[in-house]
Design an enzyme around this catalytic site. Structure first.
Site, mmCIF file in Angstrom:
data_model
loop_
_atom_site.group_PDB
_atom_site.id
_atom_site.type_symbol
_atom_site.label_atom_id
_atom_site.label_comp_id
_atom_site.label_asym_id
_atom_site.label_seq_id
_atom_site.Cartn_x
_atom_site.Cartn_y
_atom_site.Cartn_z
ATOM 1 N N THR A 296 -2.672 6.246 12.307
ATOM 2 C CA THR A 296 -4.009 5.805 12.701
ATOM 3 C C THR A 296 -4.647 6.791 13.675
ATOM 4 O OG1 THR A 296 -3.382 3.478 12.400
ATOM 5 C CG2 THR A 296 -5.321 3.928 13.763
ATOM 6 N N CYS B 67 1.199 3.057 -9.133
ATOM 7 C CA CYS B 67 1.234 3.433 -10.544
ATOM 8 C C CYS B 67 0.614 4.809 -10.762
ATOM 9 C CB CYS B 67 0.529 2.384 -11.391
ATOM 10 S SG CYS B 67 -1.180 2.052 -10.903
ATOM 11 N N ARG C 237 0.852 -1.202 0.000
ATOM 12 C CA ARG C 237 0.000 0.000 0.000
ATOM 13 C C ARG C 237 0.877 1.236 0.000
ATOM 14 N NH1 ARG C 237 -3.407 3.239 -1.276
ATOM 15 N NH2 ARG C 237 -5.451 3.550 -0.338
#
Length: 544
Positions: free
Chosen positions: A333, A519, A297
């Site tokens: 978080t 990407c 991620r």
């Protein structure tokens, strides 16, 4: 479907916002209708993080969380370690030299996916409607240009655009206010930034790509609560580092982050992570163990100076859609949760006053006075200094600025960022790094790794990786950069193949996509646009 607040994304920010809205409604003795849309097949399916969680915001949201059933914060951090690696050795950096706010005392290491599943159970118990498997594909607008809500994507449409027998239309969800909690580089958030010029007055957001594996290790090697961060080897032409978190049930979460501002187009972040595992101390830890999960991620690295304007008519950006990661602490978080809570409080006040679709200026004002902004301000120069001066000198300089802030000496400068996609150099100016051949025991290839992510997409659907100009990969990127998408993608989505000599073809294996967004971020001409596939598609992380 009509709601008071629609929340796009079932991560820590979105779920905290939903819970806070219901709390305020209960305190005020009134009703508020809230729903959460989650593109993953279930809450947590697309959540990936290290993770070491600071419970600061959780104590504010649910003060009695320690007495609540099922919470996954069961492994407190017991030891902090920072290693500087060379090819065959390591030096432990004394934790006493770290500024006090870098301490992990009181934090927990856990699966963030399981944490979100628990938060979702709390939210549903309060009456929040949660719809997993529904991907928000389009922002809806009122005639005056304010956000009206979102529309989910239709399902059962083939690659050719024709409806299949399984076709089901999308649905519109209208709201007085819509929160976008899509995570890093959310495709709707990206469009909203453009439409409302939300990032006009801030620095460009910059990113890293995090590659993570979960291992079952030998019991005698497991130290619950042991937290290790590494820097140095193997990266040479890039910045980043690794982490090793000893979590529950005899498992360690290991991962490697490569900042995406690198210049060498031959770098492959996935391969850097595999190479990092061959370091003697890491290889010894994993020896006799078994890899059980894999994922990747992108993360926000821009920090304080890259946070955009947060509110716009009818909506707000919360969590990593806005970018609240504290990079040197490697934690976001708690800041994401607090952002959701602040937005919720502003939206509830507006709904209670009978307002709708205006700008939640109260959210922006709350952020400007919050501990979130102050926390990010203290570390704002860390990333630019390391990028400018390299790992050694950059770390020393950034450490000095953080110590100054800890001693309440405010630095009189804020350094800027350059977009990641503008940083690549020509292929002939750099040497390709040497990467180990996968042995299937310690190091692996990308395809076997994607298998462990449980990634699945309906093959016959419109592409969710869209090329603005199909000619660019071969005609531009290949001669200049040896088409870097072949290497920066951690899932083997992009390939250059030659069906006949001298006739290369760019192939997109969209079924492999783990939704990391690299990407969309790193393509040098910004030619790749990531949009949502059918709801439920993508990885299915069990406990990442």
């Amino acid at each position: 479907m009509e709601y008071d607040v629609v929340i796009v994304g079932g991560g820590p920010a979105g779920l905290s916002a939903a819970i806070r809205l219901k709390q305020m409604a209960e305190e005020a003795g009134r009703e508020i209708e809230v729903c959460v849309l989650e593109k993953g097949s279930e809450i947590g399916a697309h959540i990936l993080s290290g993770a070491v969680v600071d419970p600061k915001a959780l104590y504010e949201l649910l003060p009695d969380w320690e007495e609540m059933d099922g919470h996954p914060l069961t492994v407190p951090v017991e030891s902090d370690n920072h290693w500087v690696l060379t090819k065959s050795g390591k030096t432990s950096f004394p934790h006493i030299f770290m500024p006090p706010f870098m301490d992990n005392d009181g934090c927990y290491t856990l699966s963030l996916g399981n944490f979100c599943r628990w938060l979702a159970s709390v939210a549903e118990g309060m009456g929040v409607e949660i719809f997993p498997g529904f991907a928000a594909a389009e922002v809806l607008f009122h005639e005056d240009g304010s956000v009206k809500g979102v529309a989910t994507g239709a399902t059962g449409i083939g690659k050719d655009g024709e409806k299949k027998p399984s076709y089901e239309p999308g649905m519109e969800l209208h709201a007085k206010y819509t929160f976008f909690a899509e995570g890093v580089r959310g495709h709707l958030s990206k469009e909203l930034k453009r439409i409302f010029e939300l990032d006009r007055d801030c620095e460009p957001q910059v990113y890293g790509i995090g590659i993570k594996e979960l291992w079952d290790i030998e019991p005698e090697k497991h130290e619950p609560g042991c937290v290790i961060h590494t820097q140095g080897w193997p990266l040479e032409d890039a910045n980043g580092g690794g982490f090793i978190y000893h979590q529950a049930d005899g498992q360690v979460a290991i991962g490697y982050v490569v900042w995406l501002g690198y210049k060498n187009p031959h770098i492959a972040p996935f391969q850097e992570m595999q190479k990092w595992k061959t370091h003697p101390v890491i290889a010894e830890l994993l020896k006799g163990g078994k890899r059980v999960s894999y994922g990747a991620r992108a993360i926000n690295d821009g920090g304080y100076q890259s946070v955009p304007k947060l509110a716009f008519p009818g909506g707000a950006l919360i969590g990593c859609s806005a970018g609240f990661l504290n990079v040197p602490r490697i934690k976001g978080t708690h800041t994401a949760m607090k952002s959701g809570m602040m937005a919720a409080e502003a939206a509830f006040a507006a709904v209670a006053e009978g307002r709708q679709s205006d700008e939640l200026t109260g959210y922006q004002a709350a952020y400007d006075e919050s501990w979130v902004k102050e926390e990010l301000r203290k570390v704002r120069n860390t990333v630019p200094l390391v990028k400018k001066f390299g790992d050694l000198l950059g770390t020393i300089l950034s450490g000095a600025t953080m110590w100054a802030e800890a001693l309440k000496i405010k630095m009189p400068f804020t350094l800027g960022h350059k977009p990641d996609h503008e940083q690549l150099g020509r292929k002939e100016h750099f040497y390709p790094p040497e990467y180990p051949k996968p042995d299937g025991v310690l190091t692996f290839d990308r395809l076997s790794s994607v298998f462990l992510s449980n990634t699945n997409h309906e093959e016959d659907q419109p592409p969710h990786l869209v090329l603005k100009d199909p000619a660019i990969p071969i005609e531009h990127n290949l001669p200049l950069y040896d088409e870097p998408a072949q290497r920066y993608c951690p899932a083997g989505v992009y390939e250059v193949v030659e069906e006949e000599e001298g006739n290369p073809k760019f192939v997109i294996n969209a079924q492999n996509c783990v939704h990391c967004k690299t990407c969309d971020i790193k393509d040098p001409t910004q030619n790749i646009n990531w949009v949502v596939p059918e709801g439920g598609g993508g990885p299915n992380y069990p406990n990442m």
